[in-house]
Every structure is written in structure tokens, then in C-alpha cells.
Design an enzyme around this catalytic site. Structure first.
Site, PDB file in Angstrom:
ATOM      1  N   ASP A   1       9.424  -3.145  -8.915  1.00  0.00           N
ATOM      2  CA  ASP A   1       8.626  -2.914  -7.713  1.00  0.00           C
ATOM      3  C   ASP A   1       7.298  -2.308  -8.139  1.00  0.00           C
ATOM      4  OD1 ASP A   1      10.738  -3.663  -6.031  1.00  0.00           O
ATOM      5  OD2 ASP A   1      11.473  -1.598  -5.842  1.00  0.00           O
ATOM      6  N   MET A   2       6.319  -2.328  -7.221  1.00  0.00           N
ATOM      7  CA  MET A   2       5.048  -1.648  -7.517  1.00  0.00           C
ATOM      8  C   MET A   2       4.915  -0.438  -6.609  1.00  0.00           C
ATOM      9  SD  MET A   2       2.696  -1.707  -9.673  1.00  0.00           S
ATOM     10  CE  MET A   2       2.389  -3.300 -10.430  1.00  0.00           C
TER      11      MET A   2
ATOM     12  N   ARG B   1       5.956 -11.059  -7.241  1.00  0.00           N
ATOM     13  CA  ARG B   1       6.161 -10.865  -5.801  1.00  0.00           C
ATOM     14  C   ARG B   1       4.858 -10.310  -5.224  1.00  0.00           C
ATOM     15  NH1 ARG B   1       9.078  -5.758  -4.793  1.00  0.00           N
ATOM     16  NH2 ARG B   1      11.147  -6.682  -4.894  1.00  0.00           N
TER      17      ARG B   1
ATOM     18  N   LYS C   1       1.747  -6.608   0.637  1.00  0.00           N
ATOM     19  CA  LYS C   1       0.473  -6.024   1.090  1.00  0.00           C
ATOM     20  C   LYS C   1       0.286  -4.629   0.494  1.00  0.00           C
ATOM     21  CE  LYS C   1       0.199  -8.612   5.395  1.00  0.00           C
ATOM     22  NZ  LYS C   1      -0.033  -8.565   6.847  1.00  0.00           N
ATOM     23  N   GLY C   2       1.377  -3.850   0.389  1.00  0.00           N
ATOM     24  CA  GLY C   2       1.274  -2.493  -0.160  1.00  0.00           C
ATOM     25  C   GLY C   2       1.684  -1.465   0.877  1.00  0.00           C
TER      26      GLY C   2
ATOM     27  N   HIS D   1       6.395 -10.133   6.360  1.00  0.00           N
ATOM     28  CA  HIS D   1       6.990 -10.513   7.647  1.00  0.00           C
ATOM     29  C   HIS D   1       5.914 -11.028   8.581  1.00  0.00           C
ATOM     30  CE1 HIS D   1       8.740  -6.828   5.890  1.00  0.00           C
ATOM     31  NE2 HIS D   1       9.820  -7.581   5.902  1.00  0.00           N
TER      32      HIS D   1
ATOM     33  N   ARG E   1       8.278   4.929   4.877  1.00  0.00           N
ATOM     34  CA  ARG E   1       7.335   3.809   4.684  1.00  0.00           C
ATOM     35  C   ARG E   1       7.538   2.743   5.757  1.00  0.00           C
ATOM     36  NH1 ARG E   1       8.255   5.183  -0.860  1.00  0.00           N
ATOM     37  NH2 ARG E   1       9.849   3.604  -1.206  1.00  0.00           N
ATOM     38  N   ARG E   2       8.821   2.529   6.137  1.00  0.00           N
ATOM     39  CA  ARG E   2       9.069   1.523   7.186  1.00  0.00           C
ATOM     40  C   ARG E   2       8.530   1.998   8.539  1.00  0.00           C
ATOM     41  NH1 ARG E   2      10.341  -0.028   2.768  1.00  0.00           N
ATOM     42  NH2 ARG E   2       8.170  -0.571   2.948  1.00  0.00           N
TER      43      ARG E   2
HETATM   44  C1  LIG Z   1      10.748  -8.073  -0.080  1.00  0.00           C
HETATM   45  C2  LIG Z   1       9.685  -7.030  -0.014  1.00  0.00           C
HETATM   46  C3  LIG Z   1       9.442  -6.234  -1.112  1.00  0.00           C
HETATM   47  C4  LIG Z   1       8.443  -5.256  -1.067  1.00  0.00           C
HETATM   48  N1  LIG Z   1       8.129  -4.566  -2.205  1.00  0.00           N
HETATM   49  C5  LIG Z   1       7.082  -3.713  -2.200  1.00  0.00           C
HETATM   50  C6  LIG Z   1       6.615  -3.109  -3.396  1.00  0.00           C
HETATM   51  O1  LIG Z   1       7.135  -3.338  -4.491  1.00  0.00           O
HETATM   52  N2  LIG Z   1       5.554  -2.257  -3.299  1.00  0.00           N
HETATM   53  C7  LIG Z   1       4.902  -1.996  -2.116  1.00  0.00           C
HETATM   54  O2  LIG Z   1       3.939  -1.242  -2.100  1.00  0.00           O
HETATM   55  N3  LIG Z   1       5.333  -2.572  -0.969  1.00  0.00           N
HETATM   56  C8  LIG Z   1       6.384  -3.412  -0.975  1.00  0.00           C
HETATM   57  N4  LIG Z   1       6.790  -4.025   0.197  1.00  0.00           N
HETATM   58  C9  LIG Z   1       6.236  -3.559   1.485  1.00  0.00           C
HETATM   59  C10 LIG Z   1       4.914  -4.232   1.826  1.00  0.00           C
HETATM   60  O3  LIG Z   1       3.909  -3.746   0.976  1.00  0.00           O
HETATM   61  C11 LIG Z   1       4.497  -3.945   3.273  1.00  0.00           C
HETATM   62  O4  LIG Z   1       4.340  -2.576   3.470  1.00  0.00           O
HETATM   63  C12 LIG Z   1       5.483  -4.476   4.303  1.00  0.00           C
HETATM   64  O5  LIG Z   1       5.998  -5.699   3.924  1.00  0.00           O
HETATM   65  C13 LIG Z   1       4.795  -4.658   5.679  1.00  0.00           C
HETATM   66  O6  LIG Z   1       3.782  -5.583   5.566  1.00  0.00           O
HETATM   67  P1  LIG Z   1       3.878  -7.096   6.078  1.00  0.00           P
HETATM   68  O7  LIG Z   1       3.535  -7.956   4.934  1.00  0.00           O
HETATM   69  O8  LIG Z   1       5.166  -7.375   6.698  1.00  0.00           O
HETATM   70  O9  LIG Z   1       2.669  -7.213   7.098  1.00  0.00           O
HETATM   71  P2  LIG Z   1       2.240  -6.348   8.359  1.00  0.00           P
HETATM   72  O10 LIG Z   1       0.896  -6.858   8.743  1.00  0.00           O
HETATM   73  O11 LIG Z   1       2.388  -4.899   8.083  1.00  0.00           O
HETATM   74  O12 LIG Z   1       3.314  -6.745   9.431  1.00  0.00           O
HETATM   75  C14 LIG Z   1       3.393  -8.065   9.971  1.00  0.00           C
HETATM   76  C15 LIG Z   1       4.474  -8.031  11.042  1.00  0.00           C
HETATM   77  O13 LIG Z   1       5.739  -7.786  10.454  1.00  0.00           O
HETATM   78  C16 LIG Z   1       6.529  -6.913  11.251  1.00  0.00           C
HETATM   79  N5  LIG Z   1       6.769  -5.659  10.513  1.00  0.00           N
HETATM   80  C17 LIG Z   1       6.168  -5.265   9.373  1.00  0.00           C
HETATM   81  N6  LIG Z   1       6.680  -4.080   8.962  1.00  0.00           N
HETATM   82  C18 LIG Z   1       7.605  -3.722   9.879  1.00  0.00           C
HETATM   83  C19 LIG Z   1       8.462  -2.614  10.023  1.00  0.00           C
HETATM   84  N7  LIG Z   1       8.490  -1.618   9.132  1.00  0.00           N
HETATM   85  N8  LIG Z   1       9.306  -2.575  11.087  1.00  0.00           N
HETATM   86  C20 LIG Z   1       9.321  -3.584  11.992  1.00  0.00           C
HETATM   87  N9  LIG Z   1       8.525  -4.669  11.903  1.00  0.00           N
HETATM   88  C21 LIG Z   1       7.673  -4.740  10.863  1.00  0.00           C
HETATM   89  C22 LIG Z   1       5.717  -6.650  12.505  1.00  0.00           C
HETATM   90  O14 LIG Z   1       6.085  -7.608  13.477  1.00  0.00           O
HETATM   91  C23 LIG Z   1       4.303  -6.881  12.057  1.00  0.00           C
HETATM   92  O15 LIG Z   1       3.439  -7.278  13.103  1.00  0.00           O
HETATM   93  C24 LIG Z   1       7.736  -5.035   0.139  1.00  0.00           C
HETATM   94  C25 LIG Z   1       7.954  -5.866   1.245  1.00  0.00           C
HETATM   95  C26 LIG Z   1       8.899  -6.870   1.170  1.00  0.00           C
HETATM   96  C27 LIG Z   1       9.078  -7.772   2.351  1.00  0.00           C
END
Ligand SMILES: Cc1cc2nc3c(=O)[nH]c(=O)nc-3n(C[C@H](O)[C@H](O)[C@H](O)COP(=O)(O)OP(=O)(O)OC[C@H]3O[C@@H](n4cnc5c(N)ncnc54)[C@H](O)[C@@H]3O)c2cc1C
Length: 310
Positions: free
Chosen positions: A135-136, A185, A188-189, A228, A290-291
Site C-alpha cells: 500500500d502507499m 494500483r 486518489k490518496g 468507487h 480515513r473512510r
Molecule cells: C482497493 C483500494 C485500495 C486503496 N489503497 C490505498 C492506498 O494504498 N493508499 C491510499 O492513500 N489510499 C488508498 N485507497 C483509498 C483511496 O485513496 C481513496 O481515499 C478512496 O478510494 C476514496 O476515493 P475514490 O477513488 O473512491 O473517489 P471519491 O471521489 O473520494 O469518491 C467517489 C465516490 O465513491 C463513494 N465513496 C468514496 N469513499 C467513500 C466512503 N468512505 N464511504 C462511502 N462512499 C464512499 C462516494 O459515492 C463518492 O462520491 C484505496 C482505495 C481502494 C478502493
């Protein structure tokens, strides 16, 4: 993301470092709502969630929760847990790999320790015909994490890493990794990063995500589109179709347990490989924060649970 949402995100991520918040949330949080994002505190609950995900047609990325450990004993225990899980997946034919934070394997104590333990996990993944991913974490960890990845990649095909589109440096990091045919992978962060290191506007983070995905998908290697965000997924699908990539073998979609379920099912039904990242373990507090920070609306849902349960 509006200004209010951005301020809430900052406040939640700052609160994650406050020991009073940690105390209250850890005491009542699992019942109040952490269970939506975490399979459970023990390995059995994870295995049950993983089998269920497999039955529904999803691959799994196992996340044993832990980060920033301060002793070599904790780091070694985490390493053993990951190696054990890889052997369990092989013995029980569970379609799951492992992903972990380098600070869970001691990066803050000694990068050499973290590398040596990550190498043991890579060996177990290789021996069981599986894969593992780093992971990052916070931007301070990026150089050391990429260095561990590069060293492992010399020896193993089965290793991957993650890059964050909110960091200015990421395009250059991806470019440098391309000669390794990387398994990357893209996310966004999830951390709080200052304006001199990271894009602060969602639009810039999203634009960078799309540019990174286009670069990764047009070079040899394997790309995990971990988001997502339906708009991003749709644009990435257009890139995939334009490049006539086969539906399997060059990329997959990844989502977090408890988030984006409809989107994951739609992609699965269209024949794409989708992996759910399923975390478990008792160290769920920072993961939960974070979630909550990603979607401040989650806080209201969580507080309701806390009040009802408390
Ligand atoms: C498989 C996976 C691995 C990851 N690994 C890392 C990592 O190694 N390092 C790191 O910094 N980050 C990691 N992340 C987290 C990532 O950086 C984002 O913070 C997270 O995915 C939310 O961003 P998004 O791409 O879904 O877009 P966003 O623009 O944040 O969200 C898009 C839509 O997704 C839904 N959504 C997003 N987050 C939530 C939530 N918490 N609860 C409910 N609905 C939500 C909402 O409907 C939102 O409108 C990971 C994410 C995934 C999916």
C-alpha cells in the site's frame, strides 16, 4: 468536494491523532459502524467474508489492519500473519492476495527490516502462486516504499505497489516504474497532504488519476483501477476500449469492502475482474477515520450508531 467537505475531511483526519477521540471510538466504534468497513477483528471473520466475496464472483485483497508499528516484534508478527494467510488461501482455494502497509512491517523503525519482512511475504506469495502489494501511505513514506518495491521486483514477478493521484510527484514515479512492467494500483490518496506536495482540488486529483490510468494502461504491466468513482470508471473503460485491451489479464478494478457495491457488481456483470479489499483485525481505528474523512456524510451515520450504542 465543497469547501465545507474539505474542512470536515481535514478535521476528521486531524482527530485521528487525538487520543481522546481514539479512546471513545475504539470503545464503541465497531458496534457503531466500523463493521460496515471491516470484516471483523479475527481471521475467521475475514475468511468468511472472503469466501462470500468469492462466491459472488469477486477476487479479494486481504488487509490485516496495522500501521506505524514501533517494535520489531510487532513487525515480525504481522509478517508471519501475512505469510500464514497466503498459505491458507492456497490450502483452501480462496481467491485472495495480500496488501499491506510498509509501516506495518517496521518501515518507521528501520527500512531494511521492512524490506526483509516484505521479502518474506513476497517469497510466500511466490511459493503459493499468488501476489502481494505494498500500500502507499503518507508522502514521507513514498521514497522508501518505492525503493522496497524496486528491490523486490528484481527478484519477484508477484509484487505490486500503489500510487496516489493527489501527489504532484506521482506522474514521475509512474514513469520511472514503467521499465519494470509494474503491477500498480492507482488510488486518489487517503491522507492529509500539504498544498506544496498534493493537489487540493478534487478536479485536479481526478484529472491526474485519468492521466495516470491512461499511461499505465498503455504500457506493459498490470493496472488496478482502485476507485468507487463511477465517472472515473466510465472514462477508464473508454480508454480500455479505445486500446482494445482484453477484459482480463492487463487490469482489474478494485473497491473497498462496504463501499461502491453496486458499481462493483455492474463491472463484474460486464465480465471485468473486480477485487474487493477486505480488512480485518483489531487495529481498525485509523482505517475507519480515513473512510469517514472520504465521505463526511458517513460521520452522521457513525455518530447515530455511537449514540444508540453508547
Ligand atoms: C482497493 C483500494 C485500495 C486503496 N489503497 C490505498 C492506498 O494504498 N493508499 C491510499 O492513500 N489510499 C488508498 N485507497 C483509498 C483511496 O485513496 C481513496 O481515499 C478512496 O478510494 C476514496 O476515493 P475514490 O477513488 O473512491 O473517489 P471519491 O471521489 O473520494 O469518491 C467517489 C465516490 O465513491 C463513494 N465513496 C468514496 N469513499 C467513500 C466512503 N468512505 N464511504 C462511502 N462512499 C464512499 C462516494 O459515492 C463518492 O462520491 C484505496 C482505495 C481502494 C478502493
Amino acid at each position: 468536494m465543497s469547501l465545507l467537505e474539505r474542512s470536515m475531511r481535514t478535521a476528521i483526519l486531524r482527530a485521528a491523532d487525538d487520543c481522546r477521540v481514539r479512546h471513545v471510538v475504539r470503545r464503541y466504534g465497531m458496534r457503531a459502524g466500523a463493521a460496515r468497513f471491516v470484516a471483523g477483528e479475527n481471521v475467521e471473520s475475514f475468511l468468511e467474508a472472503a469466501r462470500q466475496a468469492n462466491r459472488r464472483g469477486f477476487a479479494v485483497a486481504c488487509g490485516y489492519l496495522g500501521e506505524r508499528v514501533t517494535t520489531a516484534t510487532e513487525a515480525r508478527a504481522a509478517c508471519e500473519r501475512y505469510c500464514g494467510l497466503l498459505h491458507t488461501f492456497a490450502a483452501e482455494s480462496i481467491d485472495a492476495n495480500v496488501a499491506f502497509k510498509p509501516t506495518h512491517l517496521g518501515l518507521d523503525i528501520d527500512p531494511e527490516l521492512s524490506y526483509a519482512l516484505a521479502r518474506e511475504v513476497a517469497r510466500a506469495a511466490s511459493d503459493t502462486g499468488n501476489t502481494m502489494r505494498l500500500d502507499m501511505e503518507q508522502s514521507e513514506c513514498v521514497d522508501a516504499t518505492l525503493e522496497i518495491y524496486r528491490r523486490l521486483r528484481v527478484e519477484f514477478d508477484c509484487v505490486g505497489f500503489a500510487l496516489q493521484s493527489y501527489l504532484f510527484r506521482t506522474a514521475a514515479d509512474l514513469e520511472r516504474s514503467l521499465p519494470l512492467s509494474p503491477n500498480v494500483r492507482l488510488v486518489k490518496g487517503a491522507y492529509l497532504e500539504p498544498p506544496d506536495r498534493a493537489f487540493q482540488r478534487k478536479r485536479d486529483v481526478d484529472d491526474n488519476y485519468l492521466a495516470l490510468a491512461a499511461t499505465a494502461l498503455s504500457h506493459p504491466g498490470y493496472t488496478a483501477i482502485a476507485t468507487h468513482d463511477p465517472a472515473i470508471v466510465e472514462r477508464v473503460l473508454q480508454t480500455i476500449e479505445a486500446q482494445q485491451l482484453p477484459k482480463r489479464g492487463r487490469f482489474e478494478f478494485q473497491m473497498l469492502y462496504g463501499i461502491g457495491t453496486d458499481l462493483a457488481e455492474r463491472l463484474r456483470d460486464r465480465g471485468y475482474r473486480v477485487r474487493l479489499a477486505i480488512p480485518f483485525g483489531d487495529y481498525w481505528f485509523p482505517y475507519l477515520m480515513r473512510r469517514l474523512a472520504e465521505r463526511p456524510a458517513n460521520v452522521a451515520f457513525f455518530l447515530k450508531g455511537l449514540i444508540a450504542g453508547g
